[in-house]
Motif scaffolding. Structure first.
Motif: not given
Length: 448
Positions: A240-269
């Motif tokens: 909520r305080q640091f993130s610059e994504a629109s999800s900041a207001g939700l505490g960063g919650d992105l909901g359910w996603v598949r690996g393919e929907q994530l940035n390729s730099a983070v999906s494997t991790t």
């Protein structure tokens, strides 16, 4: 009469038949005024000591003042969300980030006013009341709680007001420029169907923007956030305080996603994480990401954790001077009696016999129970009881499985509207970051 009784279970870990406490996994120097762009906020800024009875301007954003009181009270919100477990050195870094956040909020409110967007105070009050309910307090009690944590209701309401205003600016100025085609949504649905049985992830994100020139410094800041979260700080509060994504207001919650929907730099991790873990700081396009894995499941596969249980809980208090040997003997006795009481219908009779109390809940999701109890209840038949567990302070407990509804276990087919909304949000989020970046670039900020 239904009684809520499961909250007390969440802080314990099973040790044999007994449960014992598991613990919680759980900046401007005094100098002459200087005017420059908001993007030029110095890397190392130190807030000087001020008379607590004075409200001193620390920054002026296009004529709107941010005072030391604004900063202190917003810091109080962050500290309260983290239970106060923040080192002094980290508090100084938090103050710097809070200044940046408050500057952004001023810019967002100014942009809203420029577009004749006004936030009704009744809406802010209703949102404040909902937050108070989440803290299990009345609004008046919540105001006292905030004051006791060196913050105020006005500080929280100011943050709520800015979030609402910016959301409406984006709805008016950005969303009409975003287009998601039906064919794009259908492609995602087709991929979901083809990926049936593969893992999908409920994730949270913290995104910090960076340029090639600032990447090293932002990576260091992100690594410090990772260290704080791994040390027990609240990921939601930091998002909520640091993130610059629109999800900041939700505490960063992105909901359910598949690996393919994530940035390729983070999906494997993310795929390698266990629920409750966070990644290291990861460089991504436009900045740095920190990802948290909340839950994991398989795409379109049956999820036994969604089963809804009907449970009776038998609680037997223990005397304050009960020794460990006496407690173990009592565990064995209660375990023997509960296994032979005749199922759910015999719980009340056993409670009378052993001086216990009975509570009932017929709407408990398996996933909301501690992992140890999930494993035990998942193997039980209707009418069976768990081994006795508990502590000297909480007493002994036995859960009896009285019913199980598996109608929610089967995964639902991909929902067109939900996927459309997610894709739309992602594109709005990207444009929103550019929008705010332009507002920062054009702003005149006077740091005192």
């Amino acid at each position: 009469m239904k009684v809520k009784f499961l909250n007390g279970l969440l802080g314990f870990a099973v040790a044999g038949a007994m449960v014992v406490p598991a613990g919680n996994a759980s900046l401007l120097a005094q100098a002459a005024p200087r005017t420059f762009s908001a993007n030029d906020l110095p890397e190392m800024v130190v807030l000087g000591d001020v008379d607590p009875t004075l409200r001193k301007a620390q920054a002026i954003v296009n004529g709107d003042v941010i005072t030391d009181t604004d900063i202190d009270q917003r810091l109080g919100l962050v500290l309260a969300a983290n239970g106060g477990r923040v080192a002094d050195e980290e508090k100084q870094r938090l103050r710097l980030q809070i200044i940046r956040n408050l500057i952004d909020e001023k810019l967002q409110l100014q942009e809203a006013a420029e577009n004749d967007i006004r936030i009704n105070e009744a809406e802010v009050t209703r949102s404040f009341e909902r937050i108070a309910q989440n803290f299990k307090r009345t609004p008046a009690q919540f105001e006292i709680y905030l004051k006791g944590n060196s913050s105020s209701s006005n500080s929280l309401k100011a943050q709520i007001r800015a979030e609402m205003a910016w959301s409406r600016v984006l709805r008016r100025k950005v969303e009409p420029m975003v287009n998601v085609g039906d064919d794009e949504v259908q492609q995602v649905i087709d991929k979901l169907n083809a990926a049936k049985g593969k893992d999908e992830f409920h994730v949270g994100e913290i995104f910090l923007s960076a340029t090639p020139e600032t990447l090293d410094a932002v990576m260091q800041d992100a690594s410090r956030i990772v260290g704080q979260v791994r040390g027990g700080a609240s990921f939601v509060a930091y998002a909520r305080q640091f993130s610059e994504a629109s999800s900041a207001g939700l505490g960063g919650d992105l909901g359910w996603v598949r690996g393919e929907q994530l940035n390729s730099a983070v999906s494997t991790t993310v795929a390698a994480l266990e629920p409750g873990q966070v990644t290291d700081a990861i460089p991504v396009t436009g900045g740095v990401a920190i990802m948290a894995l909340i839950e994991k499941r398989q795409v379109l596969a049956a999820d036994p954790l969604m089963a809804q249980l009907s449970l009776k809980q038998l609680t037997i208090p223990l005397k304050a001077d009960t020794t460990e040997a006496q407690a173990r003997a009592k565990v064995e006795e209660i375990g023997r009696l509960s296994q032979n009481m005749g199922g759910c219908g015999g719980v009340e009779a056993l409670a009378q016999k052993v001086g216990g109390e009975v509570a009932f809940n017929d709407a408990v999701r398996m996933k909301d129970l501690p992992a140890q109890l999930q494993a035990i209840l998942g193997r039980m038949s209707i009418g069976e009881a768990t081994p006795a567990f508990g502590s000297a302070e909480e007493g002994l407990r036995v859960l009896v499985l009285c019913g199980r509804d598996d109608s929610q276990v089967q995964a639902k087919a991909p929902n067109f509207e939900e996927i459309y909304a997610q894709m739309n949000d992602e594109r709005v989020n990207m444009r929103a970051r550019r929008y705010l970046r332009d507002l920062r670039r054009d702003a005149i900020v006077d740091y005192r």
